[in-house]
Design a protein around this motif. Structure first.
Motif, PDB file in Angstrom:
ATOM      1  N   ALA A 215      -6.282   4.441  -2.936  1.00 30.98           N
ATOM      2  CA  ALA A 215      -6.548   4.293  -4.367  1.00 30.98           C
ATOM      3  C   ALA A 215      -8.007   4.664  -4.602  1.00 30.98           C
ATOM      4  N   ARG A 261      -0.831   2.374  -6.130  1.00 34.91           N
ATOM      5  CA  ARG A 261      -1.361   1.060  -6.505  1.00 34.91           C
ATOM      6  C   ARG A 261      -0.540  -0.066  -5.900  1.00 34.91           C
ATOM      7  N   THR A 264      -1.888  -1.426  -2.569  1.00 32.51           N
ATOM      8  CA  THR A 264      -2.975  -2.396  -2.647  1.00 32.51           C
ATOM      9  C   THR A 264      -2.473  -3.735  -3.190  1.00 32.51           C
ATOM     10  N   ASP A 265      -1.512  -3.695  -4.109  1.00 32.69           N
ATOM     11  CA  ASP A 265      -0.957  -4.931  -4.665  1.00 32.69           C
ATOM     12  C   ASP A 265      -0.261  -5.753  -3.583  1.00 32.69           C
ATOM     13  N   LYS A 271      -8.000  -2.601  -1.665  1.00 36.45           N
ATOM     14  CA  LYS A 271      -8.255  -2.270  -3.063  1.00 36.45           C
ATOM     15  C   LYS A 271      -9.514  -1.412  -3.161  1.00 36.45           C
ATOM     16  N   PHE A 423      -6.834   1.759 -10.831  1.00 36.50           N
ATOM     17  CA  PHE A 423      -6.566   1.213  -9.500  1.00 36.50           C
ATOM     18  C   PHE A 423      -7.130  -0.199  -9.325  1.00 36.50           C
TER      19      PHE A 423
END
Length: 447
Positions: A215, A261, A264-265, A271, A423
């Motif tokens: 990201a 994304r 990273t979530d 992140k 992001f």
């Protein structure tokens, strides 16, 4: 080696077509001459000194002065040189600033020199068309090329139960991530040893991310997400060169960004802004198990002390094919040089197999001539660095040229904050329609 999307600097300064004033190359009463050549890359500065020495020997009385400036200062100094009339005779340039310099008449068209010297442009593998302006003229010779590969900690992948063959044949799609997505989840480990695809995984306390930073605020995603989204058939612009709009609102692009994304979530990738250390440091420290990286980093990754690093090709997309962006910096001649013939002689020598083969044995950059690339690969193999993933990209024709576009600095200033906000979770999918509209305005020159 280099940042392909370069810092947005003071290149928007209104320039005049300065072709007089102080000469960038000097001549003494004895007839000696100095050719100045600039680069932002310290490794290429050192590598091309080999060519400079050979050139000086073949041309008595000529001195080639190579100057390297940090990328943060490089284009500011270049712009100041245009204004003052003392820019270098020739210099390394990024396509991001090609349109600005060409439209301001700071670059010398090379077509007549190419024709007169019967210079063979077909020797280059990539980058020729990237340096043709809207007037159809050729303004640079390709200086190098770059692509993206997958670098991985071979020990961590083996501990997770994966073989080299599995890594080399990773599949991907924006719906469920394919075998790549499954691998990234399994490679992720929290601080209690629980893997990302196991019950009880704690995404708030990750010890090793399955994949590195993908990201990114880079608005073309060169060494991050580009090799994924390109496999869907998506293209950055409505045209390969000098597009009128960037296709950010295309459903294929939006779906891919959502998938990026999601990594990273879920805690499978860091992140944006998580790390301040380099990608090489992250892999060597065990903070990430696998990541995308530039071809120019191959020798650095391969020589990390105590860590066995493997290099894999990028993912196979929904149609079973790879798509890898290839960018090429160019070698320009300043329109204000007082030694255009000698400048061409030097630039064309830098574009020879002899020079590029000699300069590229360090493996810190890839020469734009395939024959020279083979020499580089052999030299690096002798040092234990396998570049076959990248030479294979050339052979298998999976490379596609990066889009050539105008108003690069303005585009970067406008788009990078939007990507960063998206992001970071501060903006949602509706941002892409806004970005697409803004790109159209910028490309039209309405900043």
């Amino acid at each position: 080696m280099r940042i392909r999307t370069l810092p947005a600097l003071a290149v928007a300064v209104a320039l005049t077509a300065v072709v007089s004033g102080c000469a960038s190359s000097s001549s003494s009463a004895s007839g000696s001459k100095t050719i100045n050549w600039w680069t932002w890359d310290d490794k290429q500065a050192a590598a091309y000194q080999t060519c400079a020495t050979a050139f000086e020997k073949a041309n008595p009385g000529v001195t080639v002065k190579i100057s390297q400036y940090d990328v943060a200062d490089y284009f500011t100094k270049l712009t100041a040189g245009f204004v003052a009339g003392n820019a270098p005779d020739a210099f390394q340039n990024s396509v991001q600033f090609f349109q600005a310099y060409a439209s301001q008449h700071q670059l010398l068209a090379l077509d007549s020199d190419i024709a007169a010297s019967k210079f063979d442009m077909s020797k280059f593998s990539v980058g020729v068309d990237a340096w043709k302006f809207t007037d159809g003229k050729q303004y640079a010779l390709p200086l190098d090329w770059a692509a993206t590969g997958m670098y991985y900690n071979a020990t961590k992948l083996a501990q997770a139960g994966y073989t080299k063959q599995q890594v080399d044949s990773m599949t991907w799609n924006p719906t469920d991530g394919g075998t790549f997505g499954k691998m990234v989840a399994h490679l992720t480990v929290d601080d209690k040893g629980v893997r990302g695809d196991q019950p009880g995984f704690d995404k708030a306390h990750v010890k090793t991310y399955g994949f590195g930073a993908i990201a990114a605020k880079d608005f073309i995603g060169e060494s991050t997400w580009s090799s994924f989204v390109a496999t869907t058939g998506w293209t950055l612009g409505d045209k390969a060169t000098w597009p009128t709009v960037f296709n950010y609102d295309d459903p294929r692009f939006v779906q891919t960004m959502d998938w990026v994304r999601s990594l990273t979530d879920k805690g499978y990738a860091p992140k944006i802004g998580t790390f301040t250390t380099s990608d090489v440091d992250q892999l060597s420290s065990g903070k990430v198990a696998m990541e995308t990286g530039g071809s120019w980093e191959a020798s650095t990754f391969a020589k990390i002390p105590g860590v066995k690093v493997g290099i894999a090709p990028t993912v196979l997309g929904p149609d079973g094919k790879r798509a890898v962006m290839s960018n090429s910096n160019g070698n320009n001649i300043w329109a204000g040089t007082k030694n255009p013939d000698l400048a061409w002689k030097w630039v064309s020598y830098m574009g020879s197999e002899e020079c590029q083969s000699a300069a590229s044995t360090t493996g810190t950059f890839f020469p734009s001539i395939p024959a020279a690339m083979n020499s580089s690969a052999k030299a690096m193999a002798a040092q234990g660095v396998d570049l076959s993933v990248f030479t294979g990209m050339m052979t298998n024709k999976v490379l596609f040229a990066a889009t050539v576009y105008g108003n690069g600095a303005a585009m970067q200033d406008a788009m990078e904050p939007q990507f960063e906000a998206y992001f970071a979770g501060q903006k949602n999918d509706d941002v892409f329609a806004t970005m697409q509209s803004k790109s159209k305005s910028i490309l039209a020159g309405n900043n």
